[in-house]
Enzyme design. Structure first.
Site, PDB file in Angstrom:
ATOM      1  N   HIS A   1      16.311  -2.978  19.244  1.00  0.00           N
ATOM      2  CA  HIS A   1      17.369  -3.303  18.434  1.00  0.00           C
ATOM      3  C   HIS A   1      18.615  -3.011  18.738  1.00  0.00           C
ATOM      4  CE1 HIS A   1      16.226  -0.793  14.617  1.00  0.00           C
ATOM      5  NE2 HIS A   1      16.529  -0.188  15.782  1.00  0.00           N
ATOM      6  N   GLU A   2      19.693  -3.599  18.198  1.00  0.00           N
ATOM      7  CA  GLU A   2      21.027  -3.536  18.224  1.00  0.00           C
ATOM      8  C   GLU A   2      21.516  -3.036  19.717  1.00  0.00           C
ATOM      9  OE1 GLU A   2      23.464  -3.210  15.999  1.00  0.00           O
ATOM     10  OE2 GLU A   2      22.433  -3.474  14.222  1.00  0.00           O
ATOM     11  N   GLY A   3      21.020  -3.950  20.685  1.00  0.00           N
ATOM     12  CA  GLY A   3      21.341  -4.079  21.925  1.00  0.00           C
ATOM     13  C   GLY A   3      20.230  -3.310  22.508  1.00  0.00           C
TER      14      GLY A   3
END
Lengths: 567, 567
Positions: free
Chosen positions: B420-422
């Site tokens: 998550h978050e890239g």
């Protein structure tokens, strides 16, 4: 679609590489293929479909009885009807290893029941009396009885010297067992008519440590139908492998559990270790199978899921491409291919050695090579096929982290493999502390000779380059091994794990060179893929051994010198 | 005993190393210590106790309502009463990062609610109108409203260019949103009075791709108390982080979800990215915290669990020793110490850069350094603190694989962080494709300069040796970076992940040299442990970069040349 193993790859490994057809004159390739067909079908239709449900609804117990979802029993009944397990004793190990890998890929939790039963039956066949074989082994291979291995105790996991279960001799020649056994897979259930526990225990008055361990056959139900004095004390709740009932068993809460000695008094560990190679290769095969199915599923996902643009397309209005077009996704797939196919090839090679040990021209040689390869065949797939499953999740992105897809379960299930049947660290001590030194180092010398023979066959072009790289690594391994064992430091085995990991990578590089050579001059996409995976392994994986061997050669003491109170 | 973080280590990092006391003249060390005390206490008493239960009993929904265990709400209410979140806006980032790490270690699933709320509030504070700030930010920091970030869509995870949610302008200046958002953590629940969704969407007629993305504030409840047109379409069932409700939200099944523009039209991505550094460092901090608590728990286990004999004891009757006596266990603990303490130090350093960016003498320099470090601070802890949790399981043996112990959950929870978050691969492209080339390569040059300055302070003895090793690696990184970017091949970024991993290890080696130097000449067991961990990292971890940089320097094309049909 059930993506378990690649049949094309299995046939390449069995027939193009390992020459399985030569193993049994009475069996033809048609027989082997029919076994693979049947295994693939039963695994896909009866084992895979309840893999998720068995994970989500793990066994429960009340009043000493274990409850589980009905699909497990149904799958095992179908398996028994096929006769696959019973006929496997007639088949070459290399073929049954391949056939069983379908089940290990489809549903390791349910497969654990026959897996343990087969192992227990083989042990009894090797060391039991004719009566024990007749009474117990026949129903086991028919799928009516099940088996367990009861080694660990709550206070003694890896350290069998410390087990305290005792076996009191009785006037009638039987024994009464008293003690607690931990981590007993399939320890209690109602999947068959009986459970045959093979239990390590100590007869009072015997030598201390592992030399005082004996092996006992302790059935759940006694011949007269009464329940033996074995109580289910609890279930362990695991991260994965949830379909397999894992128990704490109390033997002898009352008058003692009735057991029969198997093999000689105080000879229990040797009996158990007799089957250890096979069991450990089986664990490696299970790890490889989970790595393989995760690889195939992420490959399928990468071919169908579209996202992002090709590197060359700068136009944001261009349509998204299948993610396999992205080099980083191909990297993750190639790594998985290397790990999963390399691991499967390694365990099949060991299956072939089991056959050579039984029927080959030089059984001692096969046995020695298998001895030295076993810790690697157990640990390398257990380590790197978890890494493969990790990459399978990553290829799926957020979806891979959800239980709607399969790969997160493979990752959780596979994480058991570096722990059971001897932890990673135990395998490392087995390799560095025992296998490479026994018989004056003959095991390592033989492995080195086998690798050198492969390299000698790689005489031209790219194969010769790979061989030169491999030869150099193996020369270093031999030198580093000698250096470690010449070290007078009492903790010279401190970096056994680093050693195991370096030798493991070097062994699998050899397996990849073998596959490269087995392609010959064929140039279908399949063979191009094999060659590219071999390149990947030599360019990106084998170099990991450089720093590892540097560290070992330096006899580094960083871990030894770390005092406990500095943490 | 709740083993979350080491307070001793936190104080070493904050005060002995990062000089947090100098950051705010109005705050004394006493204030910071009181915040750490409070955070540790609330995390241990109100967050940690329900971590397991929140995992076992994940949120369910019916009729659009989400149900979860009551402990979550209770913990958040206690947190709100302490004012910790509200006061954190007054504190240096480096201190609040440390304080919040206690919650991330104790219960990442419950902490996700305030984590997202803080991020959304900070974004609104930076880009919202005064009215938006007054209406929404105040209740958010007080814990009455919650926040979300709605970026991904089912067909567009990492690829924001492909989002299709549209925002139709209305006559009154508001917008109506229509579209489906996937992976929305905390997307629906009843933990507060309202949920403030920050949503990326496209205004029709705007430019294609990411340049047409705008940011909208879309509350669950409209100012008049009516429910906005946002429907909970489903919950995702994850391997870990199960306590955090993760949703699929449908915006605009009816007349459209009413939203307000935040920031300029088509400027949504820039607004979102403004907060990205902070959010990504926060993910790294969460990964570090889980690595840290797993490390402390396995350390505690290794000190109390007895098994096996010391290497020197040959007598099988000798009593078993605590397993920390075994070198392989110390190796696994030292590796965890390197990963967890190194990761925590890295994210605290980035926290300090956030402060320097706001209040330091050279904010541009701090910003640039933070820009280049952010993908590393996000990805390195996410990768290596999962590895730490893996080792924490292994130290526990079979027990570690059970849900009766904590570490298997940490391993599952932490596995989300590389996604998550890239994702890991997105961070790699960010580093190699953007951060090291923007401003003519000034970011990498600055990082190299900072590392060189550390090395220059290591003038004698062992520190000088470590510095020489580090300097050489960084010289190679600079050379390899230039070589990659000089490569005319269109897929020159194909090995961005290998680059990220090599630079990450080199960056954390620098962090370990910083810690080595921060010990000065103090020689308590704590400092000996720090120095030994630094040695471990330089001897056993930094050398991994050798083969990685070799590969990058060779501009290897193995992955690029692998055709999809060869798999």
């Amino acid at each position: 679609m059930t993506l378990l193993l690649s049949r094309r790859d299995l046939e390449f490994l069995l027939y193009d590489w390992l020459d399985a057809e030569s193993l049994h004159s009475e069996h033809s390739r048609e027989t082997f293929d029919a076994v693979l067909d049947l295994a693939a079908e039963v695994a896909a239709e009866h084992f895979a479909p309840h893999n998720k449900r068995a994970d989500a609804e793990e066994p429960t117990f009340d009043g000493g009885r274990v409850h589980m979802i009905p699909e497990v029993r149904k799958a095992l009944d179908v398996l028994a009807q096929t006769g696959l397990v019973a006929s496997s004793t007639e088949l070459p190990h290399v073929v049954s290893t391949a056939a069983f890998a379908y089940f290990q890929a489809a549903n390791p939790g349910t497969w654990a029941y026959p897996f343990l039963t087969i192992a227990a039956a083989n042990l009894l066949r090797a060391h039991g009396t004719p009566e024990q074989v007749e009474t117990y082994v026949e129903p086991m291979v028919e799928g009516r009885f099940h088996g367990t291995m009861c080694l660990s105790e709550p206070q003694a996991g890896s350290s069998l010297a410390d087990i305290t279960t005792r076996a009191e001799p009785q006037a009638d020649g039987t024994y009464r067992l008293f003690g607690n056994k931990m981590w007993i897979s399939a320890g209690e259930h109602e999947l068959g008519e009986n459970i045959v526990h093979l239990v390590l225990a100590k007869i009072p008055g015997g030598p201390p440590g592992v030399k005082g361990i004996s092996l006992f056959l302790v059935p759940k139900l006694l011949p007269d139908g009464r329940r033996n004095d074995i109580a289910l004390a609890g279930l362990n709740h695991k991260m994965g492998y949830r379909g397999t009932t894992n128990t704490l068993l109390n033997f002898g809460e009352g008058a003692g559990a009735v057991g029969q000695l198997v093999g000689p008094e105080h000879g229990g560990l040797a009996c158990m270790f007799h089957m250890m190679n096979e069991a450990r290769v089986g664990v490696g095969a299970g790890a490889a199978a989970l790595g393989y199915t995760g690889y195939l599923k992420s490959l399928d996902y990468a071919r169908t899921r579209t996202q992002g643009r090709a590197t060359s397309a700068k136009d944001p209005a261009a349509p998204p491409v299948p993610i396999i077009e992205h080099p980083d996704v191909r990297r993750m797939l190639l790594a998985q291919k290397c790990y999963a196919e390399g691991a499967l090839a390694l365990v099949l090679y060991c299956g072939r050695l089991l056959d050579d040990q039984n029927t080959g021209p030089d059984p001692d040689r096969a046995r020695l090579l298998l001895d030295v390869l076993t810790p690697i065949a157990k640990s390398w797939p257990s380590q790197w096929c978890v890494a493969a499953n990790d990459l399978a999740i990553q290829v799926h992105g957020g979806y891979g982290y959800t239980r709607e897809y399969d790969v997160e379960q493979h990752y959780r299930d596979n994480r058991l493999n570096p722990i059971h049947e001897g932890t990673h660290g135990i395998q490392a001590l087995d390799l560095l502390g025992r296998k490479v030194v026994i018989q004056g180092g003959a095991g390592l010398a033989l492995l080195r000779e086998i690798v050198a023979a492969t390299c000698a066959r790689a005489t031209t072009g790219e194969a010769a380059e790979l061989a030169a790289q491999l030869d150099a690594v193996w020369d270093r391994i031999v030198a580093v091994t000698a250096r470690i064992h010449a070290d007078p430091h009492p903790e010279r085995l401190a970096d056994a794990t680093t050693y195991l990991e370096a030798v493991g990578h070097a062994a699998v590089a050899w397996i990849w060179l073998e596959q490269y050579l087995a392609c010959g001059d064929r140039d279908e996409p399949f063979h191009r893929g094999k060659r590219q995976a071999a390149r990947y392994f030599f360019r990106r994986e084998l170099p990991r051994t450089g720093p590892q061997l540097d560290l070992l050669a330096a006899l580094d003491r960083t871990t030894v010198e770390m005092e406990p109170d500095w943490f």
